[in-house]
Design a protein around this motif. Structure first.
Motif, mmCIF file in Angstrom:
data_model
loop_
_atom_site.group_PDB
_atom_site.id
_atom_site.type_symbol
_atom_site.label_atom_id
_atom_site.label_comp_id
_atom_site.label_asym_id
_atom_site.label_seq_id
_atom_site.Cartn_x
_atom_site.Cartn_y
_atom_site.Cartn_z
ATOM 1 N N GLU A 95 -59.372 -1.188 -6.242
ATOM 2 C CA GLU A 95 -59.338 -0.017 -6.523
ATOM 3 C C GLU A 95 -58.802 0.381 -7.880
ATOM 4 N N PHE A 96 -59.421 1.268 -8.805
ATOM 5 C CA PHE A 96 -58.809 1.322 -10.165
ATOM 6 C C PHE A 96 -57.466 1.824 -10.235
ATOM 7 N N VAL A 97 -57.029 2.600 -9.607
ATOM 8 C CA VAL A 97 -55.623 3.109 -9.948
ATOM 9 C C VAL A 97 -54.743 2.024 -9.685
ATOM 10 N N GLU A 98 -54.806 1.210 -8.688
ATOM 11 C CA GLU A 98 -53.829 0.082 -8.174
ATOM 12 C C GLU A 98 -54.094 -0.924 -9.107
ATOM 13 N N GLY A 99 -55.353 -1.191 -9.659
ATOM 14 C CA GLY A 99 -55.492 -2.455 -10.404
ATOM 15 C C GLY A 99 -54.829 -1.774 -12.015
ATOM 16 N N LEU A 100 -55.108 -0.783 -12.419
ATOM 17 C CA LEU A 100 -54.657 -0.346 -13.814
ATOM 18 C C LEU A 100 -52.857 -0.236 -13.732
ATOM 19 N N SER A 101 -52.565 0.030 -12.615
ATOM 20 C CA SER A 101 -51.152 0.385 -12.760
ATOM 21 C C SER A 101 -50.599 -1.025 -12.924
ATOM 22 N N ASP A 102 -51.187 -2.249 -12.576
ATOM 23 C CA ASP A 102 -50.863 -3.603 -12.900
ATOM 24 C C ASP A 102 -50.681 -3.817 -14.419
ATOM 25 N N PHE A 103 -51.607 -3.008 -15.129
ATOM 26 C CA PHE A 103 -51.740 -3.197 -16.584
ATOM 27 C C PHE A 103 -51.197 -2.503 -17.678
ATOM 28 N N ARG A 104 -50.154 -1.566 -16.999
ATOM 29 C CA ARG A 104 -49.611 -0.341 -17.856
ATOM 30 C C ARG A 104 -48.740 -0.991 -18.904
ATOM 31 N N LEU A 105 -48.208 -2.234 -18.483
ATOM 32 C CA LEU A 105 -47.238 -3.105 -19.706
ATOM 33 C C LEU A 105 -48.196 -3.822 -20.500
ATOM 34 N N SER A 106 -49.292 -3.931 -20.307
ATOM 35 C CA SER A 106 -50.427 -4.911 -21.015
ATOM 36 C C SER A 106 -50.900 -4.561 -22.487
ATOM 37 N N SER A 107 -51.460 -4.976 -23.166
ATOM 38 C CA SER A 107 -52.153 -4.705 -24.191
ATOM 39 C C SER A 107 -53.492 -5.002 -24.541
ATOM 40 N N PHE A 108 -54.513 -4.318 -24.646
ATOM 41 C CA PHE A 108 -55.809 -4.302 -24.748
ATOM 42 C C PHE A 108 -56.526 -3.660 -26.157
ATOM 43 N N ASN A 109 -57.073 -4.650 -26.775
ATOM 44 C CA ASN A 109 -57.830 -4.171 -28.004
ATOM 45 C C ASN A 109 -58.913 -3.114 -27.769
ATOM 46 N N LEU A 110 -59.468 -3.422 -26.721
ATOM 47 C CA LEU A 110 -60.881 -2.476 -26.349
ATOM 48 C C LEU A 110 -60.814 -2.290 -25.191
ATOM 49 N N ILE A 111 -61.099 -1.053 -24.614
ATOM 50 C CA ILE A 111 -61.188 -0.827 -22.976
ATOM 51 C C ILE A 111 -62.471 0.229 -22.994
ATOM 52 N N TYR A 112 -63.153 -0.324 -21.843
ATOM 53 C CA TYR A 112 -64.400 0.390 -21.638
ATOM 54 C C TYR A 112 -64.475 1.003 -20.258
#
Length: 257
Positions: free
Chosen positions: A162-179
């Motif tokens: 589920e998106f909120v759970e997954g995104l919480s794991d990426f809050r310290l990550s860095s993405f050049n592009l997000i779709y």
């Protein structure tokens, strides 16, 4: 559909092409990317990927965590019909390919894999990029994963979450592009935006799908545009592009492409 029709007429009234753009950054993006008419060989791969899905008449049980479907009345859906009605269009897939090919992002996050039609465009746009794509529905995720293996998209990591759970794991990550293409509801869209805002850099490219899907999605888009960290925004009707370039003044563009 009536709302979207009215929204499109408003868009046409306000929109321009590259000739009405005075920002060098946006002008170059429009002329060298949006309006690039070159027939890239990768388009053939995207076409074959789509055709493979259109020929798949198996059914899956879709778990829908988003705004729901305006087409399907049941969660038991034929893969070919999902690809035909719910996936990114061929024209948009090619544009997404060109955007990735233009910016060459090294790290990409996609929120909402579905059958992977957009993911294929992201992967083909920069085969050396590391792509993470989130899909909440287990059966849809399995179908997409099978497709990625079939077409040898080795740079894609599909996370069934589920998106909120997954995104919480990426809050310290860095993405050049997000779709952003996972939930066409105002509150969810803004929640994803807020969760990931700390990851944005000066060179980040964020793409929000279906910004004119509903009154609520248009409201979400307006809030995103006004955020102090956001500088340049582009409305292409289907998508809203967001940039965080500190060297540019805050400016909004409405461009037909």
């Amino acid at each position: 559909m009536l709302f979207q029709g009215k929204a499109y007429f408003k868009f046409l009234w306000k929109s321009t092409n590259q000739h009405g753009v005075h920002s060098p950054f946006v002008f170059n993006l429009a002329t060298k990317c949006f309006y690039d008419r070159k027939r890239y060989p990768e388009y053939a791969i995207l076409k074959k990927y789509r055709e493979s899905l259109l020929q798949n008449h198996n059914t899956i049980e879709v778990t829908d965590f988003g705004a729901g479907s305006k087409v399907f009345k049941s969660n038991t859906r034929e893969i070919s019909r999902i690809a035909k009605t719910a996936g990114i269009t061929p024209k948009r897939a090619e544009l997404l390919f060109r955007i990735v090919n233009y910016f060459k992002p090294e790290s990409i996050l996609e929120i909402g894999t579905s059958l992977g039609l957009a993911t294929a465009a992201l992967s083909a746009g920069n085969p050396s990029a590391n792509i993470t794509t989130l899909e909440g529905c287990p059966e849809t995720a399995k179908t997409a994963k099978d497709q990625f293996e079939k077409f040898n998209f080795r740079n894609v990591n599909l996370v069934n979450s589920e998106f909120v759970e997954g995104l919480s794991d990426f809050r310290l990550s860095s993405f050049n592009l997000i779709y952003f293409d996972g939930n066409h509801q105002k509150d969810a869209t803004l929640q994803y935006f807020d969760l990931l805002l700390s990851t944005a850099t000066n060179h980040s490219v964020w793409i929000f799908d279906d910004i004119h899907w509903s009154v609520q999605m248009e409201q979400a888009w307006e809030i995103i545009k006004k955020n102090p960290k956001v500088t340049v925004t582009i409305d292409t009707f289907q998508w809203g592009l967001v940039f965080f370039r500190k060297e540019q003044q805050k400016e909004h563009f409405v461009i037909r492409c």
